[in-house]
Motif scaffolding. Structure first.
Motif, PDB file in Angstrom:
ATOM      1  N   VAL A  26     -41.822 -13.373  58.958  1.00  0.00           N
ATOM      2  CA  VAL A  26     -42.574 -14.547  59.662  1.00  0.00           C
ATOM      3  C   VAL A  26     -42.006 -14.974  61.011  1.00  0.00           C
ATOM      4  CG1 VAL A  26     -42.638 -17.079  59.143  1.00  0.00           C
ATOM      5  CG2 VAL A  26     -42.541 -15.682  57.170  1.00  0.00           C
ATOM      6  N   ASP A  27     -42.910 -15.202  61.744  1.00  0.00           N
ATOM      7  CA  ASP A  27     -42.700 -15.675  63.089  1.00  0.00           C
ATOM      8  C   ASP A  27     -42.803 -17.237  63.168  1.00  0.00           C
ATOM      9  OD1 ASP A  27     -42.507 -15.997  65.944  1.00  0.00           O
ATOM     10  OD2 ASP A  27     -44.071 -14.740  66.304  1.00  0.00           O
ATOM     11  N   GLU A  28     -41.582 -17.859  63.317  1.00  0.00           N
ATOM     12  CA  GLU A  28     -41.541 -19.095  62.997  1.00  0.00           C
ATOM     13  C   GLU A  28     -42.165 -19.888  64.461  1.00  0.00           C
ATOM     14  OE1 GLU A  28     -38.026 -18.073  65.756  1.00  0.00           O
ATOM     15  OE2 GLU A  28     -39.142 -17.316  63.930  1.00  0.00           O
ATOM     16  N   THR A  29     -42.459 -19.053  65.435  1.00  0.00           N
ATOM     17  CA  THR A  29     -43.286 -19.714  66.603  1.00  0.00           C
ATOM     18  C   THR A  29     -44.971 -19.819  66.409  1.00  0.00           C
ATOM     19  OG1 THR A  29     -43.772 -17.446  67.657  1.00  0.00           O
ATOM     20  CG2 THR A  29     -41.572 -18.586  68.125  1.00  0.00           C
ATOM     21  N   GLU A  30     -45.210 -19.334  65.548  1.00  0.00           N
ATOM     22  CA  GLU A  30     -46.503 -19.386  64.907  1.00  0.00           C
ATOM     23  C   GLU A  30     -46.941 -20.574  63.794  1.00  0.00           C
ATOM     24  OE1 GLU A  30     -47.964 -14.574  65.243  1.00  0.00           O
ATOM     25  OE2 GLU A  30     -47.276 -15.323  63.300  1.00  0.00           O
ATOM     26  N   ILE A  31     -45.801 -20.995  63.485  1.00  0.00           N
ATOM     27  CA  ILE A  31     -45.904 -22.269  62.509  1.00  0.00           C
ATOM     28  C   ILE A  31     -45.564 -23.494  63.228  1.00  0.00           C
ATOM     29  CG2 ILE A  31     -45.354 -22.962  60.298  1.00  0.00           C
ATOM     30  CD1 ILE A  31     -44.722 -19.912  59.651  1.00  0.00           C
ATOM     31  N   GLY A  32     -46.373 -24.593  63.005  1.00  0.00           N
ATOM     32  CA  GLY A  32     -45.977 -26.016  63.182  1.00  0.00           C
ATOM     33  C   GLY A  32     -45.506 -26.598  62.053  1.00  0.00           C
ATOM     34  N   VAL A  33     -44.352 -27.593  62.303  1.00  0.00           N
ATOM     35  CA  VAL A  33     -43.659 -27.969  61.406  1.00  0.00           C
ATOM     36  C   VAL A  33     -43.696 -29.516  61.732  1.00  0.00           C
ATOM     37  CG1 VAL A  33     -41.682 -28.451  60.132  1.00  0.00           C
ATOM     38  CG2 VAL A  33     -42.190 -26.191  60.913  1.00  0.00           C
ATOM     39  N   VAL A  52     -43.173 -32.406  54.108  1.00  0.00           N
ATOM     40  CA  VAL A  52     -43.280 -31.355  55.105  1.00  0.00           C
ATOM     41  C   VAL A  52     -44.680 -30.852  55.216  1.00  0.00           C
ATOM     42  CG1 VAL A  52     -42.895 -29.086  55.853  1.00  0.00           C
ATOM     43  CG2 VAL A  52     -40.874 -30.600  54.870  1.00  0.00           C
ATOM     44  N   MET A  53     -45.549 -30.971  56.272  1.00  0.00           N
ATOM     45  CA  MET A  53     -46.711 -30.278  56.664  1.00  0.00           C
ATOM     46  C   MET A  53     -46.471 -29.094  57.440  1.00  0.00           C
ATOM     47  SD  MET A  53     -50.159 -31.860  58.439  1.00  0.00           S
ATOM     48  CE  MET A  53     -50.900 -32.448  56.834  1.00  0.00           C
ATOM     49  N   LEU A  54     -46.935 -27.815  57.055  1.00  0.00           N
ATOM     50  CA  LEU A  54     -47.139 -26.822  58.022  1.00  0.00           C
ATOM     51  C   LEU A  54     -48.376 -26.439  58.576  1.00  0.00           C
ATOM     52  CD1 LEU A  54     -44.648 -24.455  55.654  1.00  0.00           C
ATOM     53  CD2 LEU A  54     -44.139 -25.812  57.452  1.00  0.00           C
ATOM     54  N   VAL A 113     -47.493 -17.191  52.007  1.00  0.00           N
ATOM     55  CA  VAL A 113     -46.646 -17.584  50.805  1.00  0.00           C
ATOM     56  C   VAL A 113     -45.105 -17.474  51.269  1.00  0.00           C
ATOM     57  CG1 VAL A 113     -45.879 -16.784  48.512  1.00  0.00           C
ATOM     58  CG2 VAL A 113     -48.264 -16.510  49.417  1.00  0.00           C
ATOM     59  N   ALA A 114     -44.690 -16.580  52.037  1.00  0.00           N
ATOM     60  CA  ALA A 114     -43.388 -16.467  52.582  1.00  0.00           C
ATOM     61  C   ALA A 114     -42.912 -17.607  53.115  1.00  0.00           C
ATOM     62  CB  ALA A 114     -42.945 -15.429  53.192  1.00  0.00           C
ATOM     63  N   ALA A 115     -43.501 -18.140  54.066  1.00  0.00           N
ATOM     64  CA  ALA A 115     -43.140 -19.471  54.867  1.00  0.00           C
ATOM     65  C   ALA A 115     -43.073 -20.673  54.127  1.00  0.00           C
ATOM     66  CB  ALA A 115     -44.105 -19.703  56.124  1.00  0.00           C
ATOM     67  N   GLU A 116     -43.737 -20.676  52.875  1.00  0.00           N
ATOM     68  CA  GLU A 116     -44.081 -22.056  51.979  1.00  0.00           C
ATOM     69  C   GLU A 116     -42.847 -21.785  51.131  1.00  0.00           C
ATOM     70  OE1 GLU A 116     -48.963 -22.873  52.029  1.00  0.00           O
ATOM     71  OE2 GLU A 116     -47.951 -21.695  50.265  1.00  0.00           O
ATOM     72  N   ASP A 117     -42.555 -20.611  50.797  1.00  0.00           N
ATOM     73  CA  ASP A 117     -41.190 -20.547  49.642  1.00  0.00           C
ATOM     74  C   ASP A 117     -40.094 -20.673  50.615  1.00  0.00           C
ATOM     75  OD1 ASP A 117     -42.939 -19.798  47.674  1.00  0.00           O
ATOM     76  OD2 ASP A 117     -42.740 -17.699  47.896  1.00  0.00           O
ATOM     77  N   ALA A 118     -39.998 -20.366  51.876  1.00  0.00           N
ATOM     78  CA  ALA A 118     -38.581 -20.991  52.509  1.00  0.00           C
ATOM     79  C   ALA A 118     -38.577 -22.324  52.721  1.00  0.00           C
ATOM     80  CB  ALA A 118     -39.019 -20.238  53.876  1.00  0.00           C
ATOM     81  N   VAL A 119     -39.804 -22.999  52.866  1.00  0.00           N
ATOM     82  CA  VAL A 119     -39.419 -24.300  53.167  1.00  0.00           C
ATOM     83  C   VAL A 119     -39.070 -25.135  51.698  1.00  0.00           C
ATOM     84  CG1 VAL A 119     -40.686 -26.556  53.527  1.00  0.00           C
ATOM     85  CG2 VAL A 119     -41.360 -24.437  54.778  1.00  0.00           C
ATOM     86  N   LYS A 120     -39.527 -24.659  50.725  1.00  0.00           N
ATOM     87  CA  LYS A 120     -39.092 -25.105  49.317  1.00  0.00           C
ATOM     88  C   LYS A 120     -37.681 -25.074  49.167  1.00  0.00           C
ATOM     89  CE  LYS A 120     -43.622 -24.255  47.531  1.00  0.00           C
ATOM     90  NZ  LYS A 120     -44.488 -23.356  46.504  1.00  0.00           N
ATOM     91  N   ASN A 121     -36.945 -24.083  49.906  1.00  0.00           N
ATOM     92  CA  ASN A 121     -35.381 -23.833  49.624  1.00  0.00           C
ATOM     93  C   ASN A 121     -34.522 -24.882  50.570  1.00  0.00           C
ATOM     94  OD1 ASN A 121     -35.619 -21.862  47.789  1.00  0.00           O
ATOM     95  ND2 ASN A 121     -36.053 -20.454  49.331  1.00  0.00           N
ATOM     96  N   VAL A 122     -35.225 -25.402  51.392  1.00  0.00           N
ATOM     97  CA  VAL A 122     -34.421 -26.478  52.299  1.00  0.00           C
ATOM     98  C   VAL A 122     -34.080 -27.704  51.469  1.00  0.00           C
ATOM     99  CG1 VAL A 122     -34.573 -27.766  54.218  1.00  0.00           C
ATOM    100  CG2 VAL A 122     -35.431 -25.373  54.073  1.00  0.00           C
ATOM    101  N   ARG A 123     -32.785 -28.084  51.510  1.00  0.00           N
ATOM    102  CA  ARG A 123     -32.317 -29.369  51.086  1.00  0.00           C
ATOM    103  C   ARG A 123     -33.124 -30.559  51.774  1.00  0.00           C
ATOM    104  NH1 ARG A 123     -27.865 -32.715  51.571  1.00  0.00           N
ATOM    105  NH2 ARG A 123     -27.114 -31.507  53.166  1.00  0.00           N
ATOM    106  N   GLY A 124     -33.492 -31.588  50.989  1.00  0.00           N
ATOM    107  CA  GLY A 124     -34.006 -32.747  51.456  1.00  0.00           C
ATOM    108  C   GLY A 124     -35.783 -32.899  51.389  1.00  0.00           C
ATOM    109  N   VAL A 125     -36.309 -31.598  51.466  1.00  0.00           N
ATOM    110  CA  VAL A 125     -37.720 -31.433  51.279  1.00  0.00           C
ATOM    111  C   VAL A 125     -38.200 -32.090  49.829  1.00  0.00           C
ATOM    112  CG1 VAL A 125     -39.653 -30.011  51.234  1.00  0.00           C
ATOM    113  CG2 VAL A 125     -37.701 -29.623  52.831  1.00  0.00           C
ATOM    114  N   LYS A 126     -38.892 -33.035  49.875  1.00  0.00           N
ATOM    115  CA  LYS A 126     -39.418 -33.447  48.759  1.00  0.00           C
ATOM    116  C   LYS A 126     -40.852 -33.475  48.429  1.00  0.00           C
ATOM    117  CE  LYS A 126     -36.746 -37.814  49.432  1.00  0.00           C
ATOM    118  NZ  LYS A 126     -36.726 -39.291  49.703  1.00  0.00           N
TER     119      LYS A 126
END
Length: 217
Positions: A21-28, A35-37, A48-61
């Motif tokens: 995943v190239d994080e520079t291609e994704i707006g957060v 969270v909106m990507l 799918v990889a980007a969305e799964d990564a976000v789900k692992n971050v503490r505080g994301v509801k």
């Protein structure tokens, strides 16, 4: 309580950590823990990889995914080619009962339908389809056959929660009625919320899981 800026910072670091995943291609955008990507990627697996990564971050509801998938000229596939590739991949995966599943593809958008015995078979079908080049989006409309009583479903789910190292079972309440399962209570991350939902789906006879678990810090 974590601030939106802290959550966003961790999301960007988590995206940068992903090898494909190239994080520079994704707006957060983060607002009150939701969270909106956004962005355009050249592979559905990256989405799918980007969305799964976000789900692992503490505080994301909650997660709102608005990432678009557009393949380059070298990876363009017709709907027929995509459909054939998915069916062939199903044949090679022992978790997928290919004779029970129908595949429809329109402009790269895949619809999976049919009826299977277990939820893991439904999930396996979706995971297989995600890896096919040309896929832009998947609607998993496969249903699950009812095979055991609601009380047995509830007992099996509760036992699965207790066995899992990723789920705080004592904070979750399970209600089961005719193939429909509702989850109530609290968890500490979207990943834990998803793990509870996955565990519920692994019980035979579960058609639908309504996940009303609340994510708290």
């Amino acid at each position: 309580m974590r601030t939106d800026s802290e959550i966003k910072s961790d999301i960007l670091e988590e995206l940068a950590w992903q090898p494909n995943v190239d994080e520079t291609e994704i707006g957060v955008v983060v607002e009150d823990g939701t969270v909106m990507l956004t962005g355009v990627l050249d592979d559905y697996r990256k989405k799918v990889a980007a969305e799964d990564a976000v789900k692992n971050v503490r505080g994301v509801k909650a997660l709102v995914g608005d990432i678009q998938v557009k393949y380059g000229a070298n990876y363009q596939k017709t709907d027929l080619e995509i459909s054939k590739a998915i069916v062939k991949a199903f044949e090679w995966n022992t978790a997928v009962p290919e004779d029970e599943i129908s595949v429809e593809v329109r402009d790269g958008w895949v619809n999976l339908s049919g009826e299977v015995d277990w939820a893991y078979q439904k999930d396996a079908a979706k995971r297989v389809a995600e890896n096919i080049i040309g896929v832009k989006w998947i609607n998993n409309a496969i249903t699950i056959k009812q095979s055991i009583q609601p009380a047995d479903v509830k007992e099996q789910i509760n036992k699965a929660f207790l066995r899992s190292a990723d789920i705080e079972a004592n904070a979750i309440t399970v209600e089961a009625t005719e193939g429909l399962v509702k989850l109530f209570g609290t968890v500490h991350s979207i990943a834990e919320k998803k793990a509870a939902e996955d565990a519920a789906y692994l019980s035979p006879g579960v058609h639908i899981v309504i996940n009303e678990l609340e994510v708290i810090d």
